[in-house]
Design an enzyme around this catalytic site. Structure first.
Site, PDB file in Angstrom:
ATOM      1  CG  HIS A  31      -1.782   1.171   1.366  1.00  0.00           C
ATOM      2  ND1 HIS A  31      -1.574   2.114   2.347  1.00  0.00           N
ATOM      3  CD2 HIS A  31      -2.845   1.616   0.652  1.00  0.00           C
ATOM      4  CE1 HIS A  31      -2.480   3.066   2.245  1.00  0.00           C
ATOM      5  NE2 HIS A  31      -3.263   2.793   1.220  1.00  0.00           N
ATOM      6  CD  GLU A  39      -2.962   2.506  -3.451  1.00  0.00           C
ATOM      7  OE1 GLU A  39      -3.603   3.569  -3.362  1.00  0.00           O
ATOM      8  OE2 GLU A  39      -3.246   1.489  -2.794  1.00  0.00           O
TER       9      GLU A  39
END
Length: 448
Positions: free
Chosen positions: A68, A71
């Site tokens: 994450h 990302e």
């Protein structure tokens, strides 16, 4: 097309006509990169996604939250584009762009007019191969992610689902929080995330899926040029990364019933039992069962728990399928003084569908709803793009609308009764948040 199209990893080229006059093409490059496209007649836009089969389940203890974190960081600049340049490329042409991380994959995606698809290929290729992970940006984004985690912690629904997954899957990696924890994000270093990026973002793991108005050959040429410009070696021979093991995988819950005390107006509940994995051939009757049980305003749960008795505002059934495991169940929210009765009624509906199955009329309604929803979803190029990626990354086959409808129409009431009975015999796990009465606790403890 009237049968599934197999997507073996060792077949370099595929070209087929599919439902609605669309054209499915797929190329597997010598380096292992896969490009799968669906050219849709009459489309004036295209949705593109760069998918990496990397999510929270793939992280070690030291890496919690790294998928994450990446990302976020891949939007923060490359040697040739600043973070603002990346945003401007899409926004000056009216395009949408974003990214998402799940337990099993990360995707960077965009939706643009067909004339701007080449630009989207260039920018996403640059981000995937050449992001700087600038140390200053890293520290700024650390703060942003901590804010995101804090925001989720303020939302009782987010908290409930996160804790339910942790409790339900126990030590299995599917139970890990996708964004990590405040402690793991605080402990992350730029060098560790950089190493994670370089180890996992590689040609053999990349799947590019595009749906809409798309010239496959032109995109393939531009994709190769963009990835080479970013330093990827596309001449080295390699096979695509194998698809994940499709299980089933063993896991054990932590506790039968967990309650999270919160000062809220309602009690929020999730009841879950082991479901099916993503490639299970019973996923069609599984989906039809959920439509009848708790899939909409005509469902049994909605009618019995809300419309007839007025016990809830929100109630639905759900099924989440991962590559090697799944969970199926019911979620509802109710006032504390109605909790015990609502739980009894929900339990009754679960027992009824397991024992008696569904009627021919309910099956026909579910089949019609599934066909209609499938057709409407195809109006979205984003939905088509995600379907392509799931076919390539998970299923190993492409199933068009005609074949999907044929499979639904071949499903019988006995198919649904059998799968409902299997789930009813499974071990239930309960998670609640908010105020809870002793009567409600007693009902749940008896149920699980």
């Amino acid at each position: 097309m009237t049968s599934p199209t197999s997507l073996p990893l060792d077949v370099p080229h595929l070209d087929e006509a599919v439902a609605g006059g669309a054209r499915l093409r797929r190329s597997v490059l010598p380096s292992g990169i896969r490009l799968i496209t669906e050219d849709v007649p009459g489309a004036a836009s295209a949705s593109i996604g760069f998918f990496v089969p990397l999510g929270s389940r793939d992280e070690t203890d030291r890496e919690y939250g790294s998928s994450h974190f990446l990302e976020h960081l891949l939007f923060k600049g490359t040697p040739s584009r600043s973070a603002r340049d990346v945003a401007l490329e899409f926004e000056r042409v009216g395009g949408d762009f974003n990214a998402a991380t799940s337990r099993e994959q990360t995707v960077y995606y965009a939706r643009v007019r067909d004339r701007d698809l080449g630009m989207a290929v260039d920018v996403l290729s640059d981000m995937i191969t050449s992001s700087l992970l600038d140390p200053a940006e890293f520290e700024l984004e650390r703060g942003v992610i901590l804010e995101e985690i804090a925001m989720a912690e303020d939302d009782p629904t987010d908290v409930l689902w996160e804790r339910f997954y942790d409790n339900f899957f126990g030590e299995h990696p599917l139970g890990r929080p996708i964004a990590g924890t405040p402690e793991s994000i605080d402990a992350s270093t730029r060098d560790e995330v950089w190493d994670f990026y370089r180890r996992h973002y590689r040609p053999e793991r990349l799947v590019v899926a595009i749906a809409g108005r798309v010239d496959h050959d032109a995109v393939l040429e531009r994709l190769e040029r963009g990835l080479r410009a970013g330093g990827w070696d596309l001449d080295a021979r390699g096979r695509p990364a194998p698809r994940r093991h499709d299980g089933p995988s063993a896991f054990a819950r932590r506790e039968a019933f967990q309650h999270i005390p919160r000062e809220l107006e309602q009690t929020h509940l999730i009841l879950g039992t082991p479901g099916i994995n993503a490639t299970d051939r019973r996923r069609v009757p599984y989906g039809l069962m959920h439509h009848v049980l708790g899939g909409g305003m005509s469902s049994r749960l909605f009618h019995e728990v809300r419309e007839r008795r007025g016990l809830v505002y929100s109630v639905f059934s759900f099924g989440a399928s991962h590559t090697d495991a799944g969970v199926t169940g019911v979620s509802a929210s109710f006032l504390p003084n109605k909790a015990a009765e609502a739980i009894r009624v929900i339990r009754g509906e679960l027992e009824r569908i397991a024992a008696d199955g569904v009627s021919e009329e309910e099956l026909a309604d579910a089949q019609g709803a599934g066909a209609g929803a499938g057709a409407l979803a195809l109006e979205s190029m984003n939905a088509r793009m995600h379907r392509l990626a799931r076919s390539e990354l998970v299923l190993g086959e492409y199933i068009d609308l005609d074949e999907s409808i044929a499979r639904m129409n071949a499903t019988t009431t006995e198919d649904i009764r059998a799968i409902a009975a299997e789930f009813a015999s499974g071990q239930l796990t309960a998670e609640t948040i908010g105020p809870i009465t002793e009567d409600a606790k007693t009902e749940l403890e008896a149920l699980v």
